[in-house]
Enzyme design. Sequence first.
Site, PDB file in Angstrom:
ATOM      1  N   LYS A  21       0.984  -1.317   0.026  1.00 51.72           N
ATOM      2  CA  LYS A  21       0.088  -0.076  -0.041  1.00 51.72           C
ATOM      3  C   LYS A  21       0.745   1.359  -0.139  1.00 51.72           C
ATOM      4  CE  LYS A  21      -1.878   1.531   3.965  1.00 51.72           C
ATOM      5  NZ  LYS A  21      -1.536   3.232   4.094  1.00 51.72           N
ATOM      6  N   ASN A  22       1.816   1.079   0.816  1.00 50.47           N
ATOM      7  CA  ASN A  22       2.876   2.439   1.053  1.00 50.47           C
ATOM      8  C   ASN A  22       3.725   2.554  -0.189  1.00 50.47           C
ATOM      9  OD1 ASN A  22       1.180   3.089   3.403  1.00 50.47           O
ATOM     10  ND2 ASN A  22       2.807   2.556   4.577  1.00 50.47           N
ATOM     11  N   CYS A 114      -5.446   8.397   9.103  1.00 51.86           N
ATOM     12  CA  CYS A 114      -5.402   7.730  10.315  1.00 51.86           C
ATOM     13  C   CYS A 114      -5.114   8.643  11.472  1.00 51.86           C
ATOM     14  CB  CYS A 114      -4.454   6.597  10.597  1.00 51.86           C
ATOM     15  SG  CYS A 114      -4.954   5.082   9.756  1.00 51.86           S
ATOM     16  N   ARG A 119       0.028  15.066  12.512  1.00 57.36           N
ATOM     17  CA  ARG A 119       1.060  14.803  11.563  1.00 57.36           C
ATOM     18  C   ARG A 119       1.312  15.908  10.818  1.00 57.36           C
ATOM     19  NH1 ARG A 119      -1.092   8.955   9.335  1.00 57.36           N
ATOM     20  NH2 ARG A 119       0.813   8.889   8.299  1.00 57.36           N
ATOM     21  N   ASP A 302       4.322   0.840  12.070  1.00 57.88           N
ATOM     22  CA  ASP A 302       3.219   0.261  11.516  1.00 57.88           C
ATOM     23  C   ASP A 302       2.785  -1.098  12.027  1.00 57.88           C
ATOM     24  OD1 ASP A 302       2.361   2.601  10.247  1.00 57.88           O
ATOM     25  OD2 ASP A 302       2.800   1.806   8.182  1.00 57.88           O
ATOM     26  N   ARG A 394      -9.236  -0.723   4.614  1.00 59.39           N
ATOM     27  CA  ARG A 394      -8.613   0.434   4.040  1.00 59.39           C
ATOM     28  C   ARG A 394      -7.045   0.068   3.427  1.00 59.39           C
ATOM     29  NH1 ARG A 394      -6.794   4.896   7.288  1.00 59.39           N
ATOM     30  NH2 ARG A 394      -4.943   4.776   5.997  1.00 59.39           N
TER      31      ARG A 394
HETATM   32  C1  UD1 Z   1       4.246   7.054   6.040  1.00 61.48           C
HETATM   33  C2  UD1 Z   1       3.500   5.776   6.023  1.00 61.48           C
HETATM   34  C3  UD1 Z   1       2.881   5.358   7.359  1.00 61.48           C
HETATM   35  C4  UD1 Z   1       4.050   5.062   8.489  1.00 61.48           C
HETATM   36  C5  UD1 Z   1       4.960   6.088   8.441  1.00 61.48           C
HETATM   37  C6  UD1 Z   1       6.221   5.996   9.388  1.00 61.48           C
HETATM   38  C7  UD1 Z   1       2.603   5.956   3.655  1.00 61.48           C
HETATM   39  C8  UD1 Z   1       1.409   6.223   2.789  1.00 61.48           C
HETATM   40  N1  UD1 Z   1       2.381   6.085   5.106  1.00 61.48           N
HETATM   41  O1  UD1 Z   1       3.638   7.932   6.602  1.00 61.48           O
HETATM   42  O2  UD1 Z   1       2.152   4.130   7.201  1.00 61.48           O
HETATM   43  O3  UD1 Z   1       3.422   5.009   9.539  1.00 61.48           O
HETATM   44  O4  UD1 Z   1       5.397   6.331   7.091  1.00 61.48           O
HETATM   45  O5  UD1 Z   1       6.950   4.929   8.764  1.00 61.48           O
HETATM   46  O6  UD1 Z   1       3.612   5.699   3.388  1.00 61.48           O
HETATM   47  N2  UD1 Z   1       6.524  14.825  10.538  1.00 61.48           N
HETATM   48  C9  UD1 Z   1       6.559  15.879  10.643  1.00 61.48           C
HETATM   49  N3  UD1 Z   1       6.615  16.862   9.565  1.00 61.48           N
HETATM   50  C10 UD1 Z   1       6.346  16.723   8.411  1.00 61.48           C
HETATM   51  C11 UD1 Z   1       6.229  15.166   8.217  1.00 61.48           C
HETATM   52  C12 UD1 Z   1       6.305  14.432   9.058  1.00 61.48           C
HETATM   53  O7  UD1 Z   1       7.067  16.404  11.702  1.00 61.48           O
HETATM   54  O8  UD1 Z   1       6.467  17.338   7.523  1.00 61.48           O
HETATM   55  C13 UD1 Z   1       6.790  13.660  11.491  1.00 61.48           C
HETATM   56  C14 UD1 Z   1       5.339  12.850  11.675  1.00 61.48           C
HETATM   57  O9  UD1 Z   1       4.727  13.724  12.652  1.00 61.48           O
HETATM   58  C15 UD1 Z   1       5.833  11.677  12.322  1.00 61.48           C
HETATM   59  C16 UD1 Z   1       7.119  11.445  11.633  1.00 61.48           C
HETATM   60  O10 UD1 Z   1       7.628  12.749  11.073  1.00 61.48           O
HETATM   61  O11 UD1 Z   1       5.925  11.910  13.529  1.00 61.48           O
HETATM   62  C17 UD1 Z   1       7.168  10.285  10.864  1.00 61.48           C
HETATM   63  O12 UD1 Z   1       6.286  10.678   9.755  1.00 61.48           O
HETATM   64  P1  UD1 Z   1       6.487  10.289   8.190  1.00 61.48           P
HETATM   65  O13 UD1 Z   1       7.505   9.228   8.042  1.00 61.48           O
HETATM   66  O14 UD1 Z   1       6.294  11.545   7.366  1.00 61.48           O
HETATM   67  O15 UD1 Z   1       5.020   9.350   7.878  1.00 61.48           O
HETATM   68  P2  UD1 Z   1       4.128   9.494   6.500  1.00 61.48           P
HETATM   69  O16 UD1 Z   1       4.879   9.653   5.524  1.00 61.48           O
HETATM   70  O17 UD1 Z   1       3.072  10.400   6.927  1.00 61.48           O
END
Ligand code: UD1
Length: 413
Positions: A21-22, A114, A119, A302, A394
Site C-alpha cells: 500500500k505504502n 489515520c 501529523r 506500523d 482500507r
Molecule cells: C508513512 C506511511 C505510514 C507510516 C509512516 C512512518 C505512507 C502512505 N504512510 O507515513 O504508514 O506509519 O510513514 O513509517 O507511506 N513529520 C513531521 N513533519 C512532516 C512530516 C512528518 O514532523 O512534514 C513527522 C510525523 O508527524 C511523524 C514522523 O515525522 O511523527 C514520521 O512521519 P512520516 O515518515 O512523514 O510518515 P508518513 O509519510 O505520513
Amino acid sequence: MKMLVSGSARLQGQIVVSTSKNAILPILAASMLSSGTVIVRQIPLIRDVHIILALLHQMGLKVDHDQDRIAISGSPQHHVPDYELCRQIRASFLLMGPLLARCGQVQISLPGGCAIGTRPIDLHLKGFEALGASITMSGGCVNAAARRLTGTHVYLDFPSVGATENIMMAAALARGTTYIENAALEPEVVDLAGFINSMGGRVSSAGSNVIKVDGVSSLGGTTYTPIPDRIEAGTYMVAAAACGGDVLINNVIPEHIKATTAKLLESGAKIEEQADAVRVSRWQEIRPVYIKTLPYPGFPTDMQAQFMAYLCSARGSSIITESVFENRFMHVNQLLRMGAQIITEGRTAVVRGIPQLSGTTVKATDLRAGAALLIAAMAASGETIIEESEHIDRGYENIVSKLNHLGAKIYYL
Ligand code: UD1
C-alpha cells in the site's frame, strides 16, 4: 461495518501477500509526472488506492482498470485536487510534489488519514520552498506556485517518508540537481525511485540518507510492479505467532522484514526464511520483549499495535516505546476491554502478559490498531465484535478471506 471473530483460532497453511500500500500510493501519484502511459501491475484493491485513482481521474488523467493492472495516461488538466477526496487519506498530499512539478502550481487540502496524533507537513513544505516554490495557506488548503523548480540541498529534520517522497517527485522534473539529506531509508522510498527511473528519471542512492535527484525535462511511460507489502507480511507473521500456528507467507522480501523477524524470534516464535517467503510457527510460550519503533531499518511503527496485541499473552512484562508518532496508542483502551494489562506513560507502554485475552466488543480506531484487534480477537477466548472494521479494509486486501483460508473464523456483520 463490523466483523465478528471467533477466538482460539489456530492458523495453518499458505497465504500470499499483496502489493505494498505504502509503495503504490506514491507511485500512483508519481504517474502524474509522466508524459507517456504508465502501467502499474498487481494493484491491491483497497480503499486508499481507489481514492488516489479517483483523484487522478478528477485531475483529468485517463485511468483504465483491467483486473489488477492499471493504465494511466494524459496530463493533469488543472491544479486543484478534490478537497473532500483529499481529506480522506493522508497520502493525497503526495499529489503536491508531482502537481507542482507538472503544472507549476497546486492548491490542495491539508491531509486526513489515520488519527494517530498530529501529523504535520512542515518538512514537505520546507522542501518545496527550498526548490523555489512560494507557499501560502488559506481555508484548510495549501497553495504553492513556482515557474520552474530548481535543484538545491534540502535537509530534513526527521527522515520523513512522505516528505522524502514528495520532494523526490518534485525534484525529478526540476532544473539541476537536488540532494535530499537525512532522507528516509524505507523500501517504499527506494521503490518510488526505481519507478521514477523506469520513466527515464535520474534518482540515485535512494536507500541511503542522501538521495541525489538530477532533474530531467520530461518523463516517459513505463510498466512497473511495486514491491510486496512488508507490513501486511509482518501482520500475518504476528497473527501466526499469536495464534500458535504454522503459516507459510509468500511474496515477501525477507530483507524488508528483518526487524519484525528479529522480535518474533526473540519472543520464541520459529521463523524459516526462504528466497521470497517466510514460514512462521510457534509451539512454546511467548517470551516478553522490548520494542522501540524507529525509522527503517528500525522496528516499524506500523507493526507496533499488532505486536502489542501479541505480547498481551506473553509470560512476563514487555515494554513498547513509540518514538515515531506522538500519539499511537489508541489500541490500548480497546485491548484493555479484552482483559489486557497495559499501563502507558507518555510514549511508553508496559504490557503485562496474561494467559489469554477474552472476546468482547471493541472498536478499530485506525488501520493498524484494527489489525491489532483482529490478531487479539483470533487469539482470545470467545467471540469478539470489531466495530468500524472498515479501517482494516482500507489497507489490507482481502484480509478476511486470507485469514479464513488459514483457519480463522471471521465474518462481516
Ligand atoms: C508513512 C506511511 C505510514 C507510516 C509512516 C512512518 C505512507 C502512505 N504512510 O507515513 O504508514 O506509519 O510513514 O513509517 O507511506 N513529520 C513531521 N513533519 C512532516 C512530516 C512528518 O514532523 O512534514 C513527522 C510525523 O508527524 C511523524 C514522523 O515525522 O511523527 C514520521 O512521519 P512520516 O515518515 O512523514 O510518515 P508518513 O509519510 O505520513
